[in-house]
Design a protein around this motif. Structure first.
Motif, PDB file in Angstrom:
ATOM      1  N   ASP A 161      43.912   8.123 -50.437  1.00  0.00           N
ATOM      2  CA  ASP A 161      43.814   7.178 -51.542  1.00  0.00           C
ATOM      3  C   ASP A 161      44.198   7.867 -52.852  1.00  0.00           C
ATOM      4  N   GLU A 162      44.134   7.110 -53.940  1.00  0.00           N
ATOM      5  CA  GLU A 162      44.524   7.664 -55.236  1.00  0.00           C
ATOM      6  C   GLU A 162      43.626   8.826 -55.642  1.00  0.00           C
ATOM      7  N   ARG A 163      42.368   8.781 -55.255  1.00  0.00           N
ATOM      8  CA  ARG A 163      41.466   9.890 -55.580  1.00  0.00           C
ATOM      9  C   ARG A 163      41.940  11.171 -54.910  1.00  0.00           C
ATOM     10  N   ASP A 164      42.455  11.074 -53.685  1.00  0.00           N
ATOM     11  CA  ASP A 164      42.948  12.260 -52.995  1.00  0.00           C
ATOM     12  C   ASP A 164      44.140  12.879 -53.720  1.00  0.00           C
ATOM     13  N   ARG A 165      44.938  12.067 -54.364  1.00  0.00           N
ATOM     14  CA  ARG A 165      46.101  12.606 -55.085  1.00  0.00           C
ATOM     15  C   ARG A 165      45.660  13.583 -56.166  1.00  0.00           C
ATOM     16  N   ALA A 166      44.497  13.355 -56.742  1.00  0.00           N
ATOM     17  CA  ALA A 166      43.962  14.292 -57.740  1.00  0.00           C
ATOM     18  C   ALA A 166      43.099  15.362 -57.079  1.00  0.00           C
ATOM     19  N   ASP A 167      42.260  14.955 -56.138  1.00  0.00           N
ATOM     20  CA  ASP A 167      41.311  15.890 -55.529  1.00  0.00           C
ATOM     21  C   ASP A 167      42.004  17.003 -54.753  1.00  0.00           C
ATOM     22  N   TYR A 168      43.190  16.695 -54.181  1.00  0.00           N
ATOM     23  CA  TYR A 168      43.847  17.659 -53.294  1.00  0.00           C
ATOM     24  C   TYR A 168      44.857  18.530 -54.057  1.00  0.00           C
ATOM     25  N   GLN A 169      44.687  18.643 -55.366  1.00  0.00           N
ATOM     26  CA  GLN A 169      45.462  19.576 -56.184  1.00  0.00           C
ATOM     27  C   GLN A 169      44.492  20.506 -56.911  1.00  0.00           C
ATOM     28  N   THR A 170      44.879  21.771 -57.056  1.00  0.00           N
ATOM     29  CA  THR A 170      44.046  22.708 -57.792  1.00  0.00           C
ATOM     30  C   THR A 170      44.348  22.624 -59.283  1.00  0.00           C
ATOM     31  N   VAL A 171      43.452  23.169 -60.076  1.00  0.00           N
ATOM     32  CA  VAL A 171      43.653  23.225 -61.521  1.00  0.00           C
ATOM     33  C   VAL A 171      44.826  24.132 -61.879  1.00  0.00           C
ATOM     34  N   PHE A 172      45.258  24.965 -60.937  1.00  0.00           N
ATOM     35  CA  PHE A 172      46.353  25.902 -61.186  1.00  0.00           C
ATOM     36  C   PHE A 172      47.716  25.320 -60.822  1.00  0.00           C
ATOM     37  N   ALA A 173      47.765  24.140 -60.183  1.00  0.00           N
ATOM     38  CA  ALA A 173      48.999  23.607 -59.586  1.00  0.00           C
ATOM     39  C   ALA A 173      50.111  23.477 -60.630  1.00  0.00           C
ATOM     40  N   ARG A 174      51.255  24.083 -60.325  1.00  0.00           N
ATOM     41  CA  ARG A 174      52.377  24.105 -61.270  1.00  0.00           C
ATOM     42  C   ARG A 174      53.721  23.912 -60.580  1.00  0.00           C
ATOM     43  N   HIS A 175      53.931  24.540 -59.428  1.00  0.00           N
ATOM     44  CA  HIS A 175      55.241  24.547 -58.784  1.00  0.00           C
ATOM     45  C   HIS A 175      55.202  23.721 -57.499  1.00  0.00           C
ATOM     46  N   ASP A 176      56.010  22.643 -57.454  1.00  0.00           N
ATOM     47  CA  ASP A 176      56.046  21.776 -56.272  1.00  0.00           C
ATOM     48  C   ASP A 176      56.542  22.530 -55.047  1.00  0.00           C
ATOM     49  N   GLY A 177      55.941  22.227 -53.882  1.00  0.00           N
ATOM     50  CA  GLY A 177      56.466  22.810 -52.656  1.00  0.00           C
ATOM     51  C   GLY A 177      55.491  22.913 -51.510  1.00  0.00           C
ATOM     52  N   ALA A 178      54.190  22.837 -51.766  1.00  0.00           N
ATOM     53  CA  ALA A 178      53.216  22.979 -50.679  1.00  0.00           C
ATOM     54  C   ALA A 178      53.034  21.661 -49.942  1.00  0.00           C
ATOM     55  N   VAL A 179      52.729  21.764 -48.659  1.00  0.00           N
ATOM     56  CA  VAL A 179      52.365  20.574 -47.888  1.00  0.00           C
ATOM     57  C   VAL A 179      50.916  20.669 -47.415  1.00  0.00           C
ATOM     58  N   ALA A 180      50.195  21.625 -47.947  1.00  0.00           N
ATOM     59  CA  ALA A 180      48.747  21.740 -47.779  1.00  0.00           C
ATOM     60  C   ALA A 180      48.232  22.465 -49.022  1.00  0.00           C
ATOM     61  N   ALA A 181      47.055  22.113 -49.468  1.00  0.00           N
ATOM     62  CA  ALA A 181      46.510  22.728 -50.677  1.00  0.00           C
ATOM     63  C   ALA A 181      45.978  24.128 -50.392  1.00  0.00           C
ATOM     64  N   PRO A 182      46.108  25.031 -51.358  1.00  0.00           N
ATOM     65  CA  PRO A 182      45.397  26.318 -51.278  1.00  0.00           C
ATOM     66  C   PRO A 182      43.945  26.055 -51.662  1.00  0.00           C
ATOM     67  N   THR A 183      43.119  25.718 -50.682  1.00  0.00           N
ATOM     68  CA  THR A 183      41.876  24.996 -50.943  1.00  0.00           C
ATOM     69  C   THR A 183      40.808  25.797 -51.673  1.00  0.00           C
ATOM     70  N   ALA A 184      40.828  27.126 -51.611  1.00  0.00           N
ATOM     71  CA  ALA A 184      39.845  27.886 -52.388  1.00  0.00           C
ATOM     72  C   ALA A 184      39.990  27.586 -53.871  1.00  0.00           C
ATOM     73  N   GLY A 185      41.212  27.316 -54.313  1.00  0.00           N
ATOM     74  CA  GLY A 185      41.441  27.007 -55.715  1.00  0.00           C
ATOM     75  C   GLY A 185      40.877  25.676 -56.154  1.00  0.00           C
ATOM     76  N   LEU A 186      40.529  24.792 -55.188  1.00  0.00           N
ATOM     77  CA  LEU A 186      39.978  23.485 -55.553  1.00  0.00           C
ATOM     78  C   LEU A 186      38.624  23.600 -56.244  1.00  0.00           C
ATOM     79  N   HIS A 187      37.943  24.736 -56.097  1.00  0.00           N
ATOM     80  CA  HIS A 187      36.606  24.879 -56.672  1.00  0.00           C
ATOM     81  C   HIS A 187      36.625  25.215 -58.168  1.00  0.00           C
ATOM     82  N   PHE A 188      37.772  25.582 -58.703  1.00  0.00           N
ATOM     83  CA  PHE A 188      37.816  26.102 -60.065  1.00  0.00           C
ATOM     84  C   PHE A 188      38.055  24.986 -61.067  1.00  0.00           C
ATOM     85  N   THR A 189      37.399  25.125 -62.217  1.00  0.00           N
ATOM     86  CA  THR A 189      37.509  24.172 -63.314  1.00  0.00           C
ATOM     87  C   THR A 189      37.808  24.937 -64.591  1.00  0.00           C
ATOM     88  N   PRO A 190      38.371  24.276 -65.613  1.00  0.00           N
ATOM     89  CA  PRO A 190      38.592  24.974 -66.882  1.00  0.00           C
ATOM     90  C   PRO A 190      37.327  25.607 -67.466  1.00  0.00           C
TER      91      PRO A 190
END
Length: 351
Positions: A161-190
């Motif tokens: 869903d639309e929530r996954d489009r945001a949830d499945y990206q890390t705060v560091f995401a910059r360069h397009d190309g992954a087909v799976a998230a580097p999930t440890a990075g999902l825990h980090f916030t500004p």
């Protein structure tokens, strides 16, 4: 080594369906020689020292899962790696219905031709649009017609869903190309990064475009019989210099995620320094591997019998990780991509 040495039973209820809110409220199990400690991601600044360095992966997940038709037959195409001449390697379902020359159509103006067929459902496809960022190009078509490629263990009967489009990206995401998230990075916030910086813990970026091979189970009976899929990564000269300077000054290198660790180890020399890297890596880390570049690892809880569970066993010790996972299961930690985290100390360096 036998693959079943890395097996364990996980109750279905412990597989996280959504990330913690806020992200840095997730639990974190610290695993060190002195034992196990139940913490939160928000405790991470207090577990690191001034002069340590976080190494994070700034890849961004693309909408890599496509649903189309070859004639009347429904076909799913899961992109996993760019190939030569603008083509893509992908996994197709059902692959048995496809042969070279077949056209899979996703929309009136968007289709792919199968140009080659490999093993285990792999195909190579050529799209009828050019690459690049033009809205009519491949990136724009994927945004319109593709899905975020959530792992199969996340239950979405109607798709992401639309929530996954945001949830499945890390705060560091910059360069397009992954087909799976580097999930440890999902825990980090500004705010968490601000606290880490105030404590004297800096952050440096690398890029490893995570491939769909991360979803593939190990089907061989032995670890040695498994073949890793290659993934493309970049470690710039500037980033390498910063990492080497921290190590020379006595700081610790903290990999955020197994993807960061795998690229660092791919770029590492025997003395632990790292060199600039721009290419593909298929490094497969199993118990017995001698780590050179990484001192601590922030990572999620991984699947049984997976290459990633083998990696963390190599890093922190197999028996120690089995004890840690048994504790995590009994204590109700949440597993996999949207789940909780571990802070692992290297088994030969528990400082």
């Amino acid at each position: 080594m036998r693959v079943d040495e890395f097996d364990f039973d996980l109750p279905r209820r412990l597989i996280a369906d959504r990330p913690a809110e806020p992200r840095d409220a997730a639990r974190m199990l610290e695993v060190a020689a002195g034992g196990l400690a139940d913490r939160r991601i928000g405790d991470l600044p207090g577990r690191l020292r001034a002069g340590d360095l976080l190494v994070v992966n700034d890849t961004r997940v693309i909408p890599a899962r496509l649903h189309g038709k070859r004639g009347l037959a429904g076909i799913e195409i899961m992109l996993h790696q760019p190939a030569e001449a603008g083509r893509w390697r992908a996994f197709a379902r059902p692959a048995k219905k496809l042969k070279p020359g077949d056209v899979v159509r996703f929309a009136d103006d968007f289709a792919a031709t199968v140009v080659a067929k490999g093993e285990a459902g792999e195909v190579e496809v050529e799209f009828n649009v050019e690459g690049g960022d033009d809205p009519s190009g491949l990136a724009g078509q994927l945004q319109r017609h593709g899905e975020i490629p959530l792992p199969p263990y996340i239950d979405r009967p109607d798709g992401p869903d639309e929530r996954d489009r945001a949830d499945y990206q890390t705060v560091f995401a910059r360069h397009d190309g992954a087909v799976a998230a580097p999930t440890a990075g999902l825990h980090f916030t500004p705010p968490l990064l601000d606290v880490l910086a105030a404590r004297g813990v800096d952050t440096v970026r690398l890029t490893l475009h995570v491939g769909a091979g991360t979803f593939l189970p190990v089907k061989s009976d032995t670890v040695e019989g498994h073949v890793m899929h290659a993934e493309r990564g970049v470690l710039t000269a500037e980033a390498a210099d910063r990492i080497n300077a921290v190590r020379a000054a006595g700081g610790r290198i903290v990999a955020v995620g197994t993807t960061s660790l795998r690229l660092l180890e791919s770029a590492a020399a025997e003395d632990g320094t790292v060199r600039p890297f721009d290419g593909s890596t298929a490094i497969f880390i199993t118990p017995g591997y001698r780590f050179r570049a990484v001192d601590l690892l922030v990572t999620n809880f991984h699947l049984p019998r997976s290459t990633l569970f083998m990696l963390v066993c190599a890093f922190a010790g197999t028996e120690r990780m089995k004890q840690a996972y048994a504790h995590a299961i009994s204590a109700g930690y949440r597993f996999y991509s949207y789940g909780d985290a571990c802070l692992l100390h290297r088994s030969d360096r528990d400082d």
